[in-house]
Scaffold this active site. Structure first.
Site, PDB file in Angstrom:
ATOM      1  CB  SER A  44     -42.595 -26.673  50.168  1.00  0.00           C
ATOM      2  OG  SER A  44     -43.470 -26.053  51.318  1.00  0.00           O
ATOM      3  CG  HIS A  59     -46.620 -26.188  46.805  1.00  0.00           C
ATOM      4  ND1 HIS A  59     -45.274 -25.912  46.486  1.00  0.00           N
ATOM      5  CD2 HIS A  59     -47.177 -25.616  47.899  1.00  0.00           C
ATOM      6  CE1 HIS A  59     -44.876 -25.083  47.794  1.00  0.00           C
ATOM      7  NE2 HIS A  59     -46.229 -25.189  48.281  1.00  0.00           N
ATOM      8  CG  HIS A 106     -37.464 -28.383  51.759  1.00  0.00           C
ATOM      9  ND1 HIS A 106     -36.064 -28.002  52.642  1.00  0.00           N
ATOM     10  CD2 HIS A 106     -38.254 -27.272  52.398  1.00  0.00           C
ATOM     11  CE1 HIS A 106     -36.424 -27.293  53.783  1.00  0.00           C
ATOM     12  NE2 HIS A 106     -37.605 -26.804  53.602  1.00  0.00           N
ATOM     13  CB  CYS A 134     -43.687 -22.083  48.125  1.00  0.00           C
ATOM     14  SG  CYS A 134     -44.076 -22.705  49.930  1.00  0.00           S
ATOM     15  CB  CYS A 165     -49.167 -22.531  49.937  1.00  0.00           C
ATOM     16  SG  CYS A 165     -48.094 -23.392  50.698  1.00  0.00           S
TER      17      CYS A 165
HETATM   18 ZN    ZN Z   1     -46.258 -23.386  49.671  1.00  0.00          ZN
END
Ligand code: ZN
Ligand code: ZN
Length: 370
Positions: A43, A62, A46, A41, A170
């Protein structure tokens, strides 16, 4: 203390390092989860790049699905052998936000996300040399064996596959919830979605599910058009060669869309999404930006045009209640999952998996274990 391979970020800007780590035995109210699938993902990217600073070394990841290997004292909601979803914002069930039905804003989950530590302020991961390694969002799904608080797992009661469960954990919950909970899109509405990644594609499919009549997907990668249309987009705008605000207005009789979504995490598309929202409409930001990002909004449009600008975390949903409901949506044929998954990788291919994500080659991809 079990030993298992994990992907470790030692320093932002550097590749992840795959090595064996030591995972502490579960303490009270903790569970050890053997990961079966973990989402690749944006995220996490980042943090890898340093856009969202976190103390290192840290084990990211996550999203996912796994099997409980061991439980600590006092754990009652799961037992060894249970399949579980990791929840990347643990919720204590007692704070004001939990009581209000907004568990993504829970103080406990927020603290764990920003410290990279367990609720007692310590870590359960160490290198074989004894260096402590931080957790990510309390779940660290890029470890083959992870230690999580009991509050960070939800039992999977259905026979849904690990891959499908991981997708739901997610991107799907965030995208669907952005539509149903944050924006509350009505049947017959016009919708524009900036960004056709894991979250954006699920905003597209969520908009289709609730009966939006015009679903305009915007992206800079031409190959995303097929993914978006496959999931319900009625129009696609390539914003590298077309002004998306003008194009959305043209497609909506000059008005703008009733609901706009930003699922990239950049100031410019947030500004464009807000400008492309019609009078009285709602613009929802679901993309995570750099921690220092600022967007320029024409403030008078908030009052003269009565536009609403809002954000959403975890789709403003309640994962413990809504993840099983989303499984039902898939089982009854409303929610597409196979169409989201472009490919799977092994843990030792994780740097390549992220390079592929950055090149826009995949809708969603997963790290999988046997
Ligand atoms: Zn995610
Ligand atoms: Zn709470």
């Amino acid at each position: 203390m079990p030993i298992a391979p994990a992907a470790i970020l030692y320093e932002s800007g550097k590749p992840l390092v795959i090595e064996d780590i030591r995972v502490s035995d579960p303490g009270p109210a903790e569970v050890i989860v053997r990961m079966k699938a973990a989402g690749v993902c944006h995220s996490d990217l980042h943090v890898m790049k340093g856009d969202l600073p976190m103390p290192c070394p840290i084990i990211l990841g996550h999203e996912g699905a796994g099997v409980v290997e061991a439980v600590g004292a006092g754990v009652t909601s799961v037992q060894p052998g249970d399949r579980v979803w990791p929840i990347w914002r643990s919720s204590c069930g007692r704070c004001e936000y939990c009581q209000l039905g907004r568990p993504a804003l829970c103080e406990l989950g927020t603290a764990m996300r920003f410290t990279g530590l367990m609720p007692d302020g310590k870590t359960r991961f160490h290198t074989l040399g004894g260096t402590p390694i931080r957790h990510y969002a309390g779940v660290s799904t890029f470890s083959s064996l992870s230690c999580m608080p009991e509050s960070a797992v939800v039992r999977i009661e259905s026979d849904i596959s690990n891959e499908h469960a991981a997708l739901i954990s997610c991107g799907v919950i965030t995208g669907l919830g952005a539509v149903t909970h944050a924006a509350q899109v009505r049947p017959g509405a016009t919708v524009a979605v900036f960004g056709c990644g894991g979250v954006g594609l699920n905003i597209v499919q969520g908009a289709r599910m609730v009966g939006a009549v015009k679903i305009i997907a915007v992206d800079t990668v031409a190959s995303k058009e097929a993914h978006a249309k496959n999931l319900g987009a009625t129009h696609f705008i390539n914003s590298t060669d077309t002004d998306p605000v003008a194009a959305i207005k043209e497609l909506t009789h000059g008005l703008g869309a009733d609901f706009t979504f930003e699922a990239i995490g950049l100031p410019e598309p947030i500004e464009q999404a807000f400008d492309a929202t019609r009078k009285g409409g709602t613009c929802v930001v679901a993309g995570i930006c750099r921690s220092d990002a600022r967007a320029r909004i024409n403030v008078n449009q908030l009052l003269y045009a009565e536009k609403t600008l809002k954000g959403t975390l975890y789709g403003s949903m309640r994962p413990r209640i809504d993840l099983p409901r989303i499984v039902h949506l898939h089982q009854c044929g409303s929610l597409a999952l196979d169409e989201l998954l472009t490919r799977t990788w092994r843990l030792n291919e994780i740097n390549e998996a992220y390079a592929s994500l950055e090149r826009g080659e995949v809708a969603r991809s997963l790290i999988v274990w046997d």
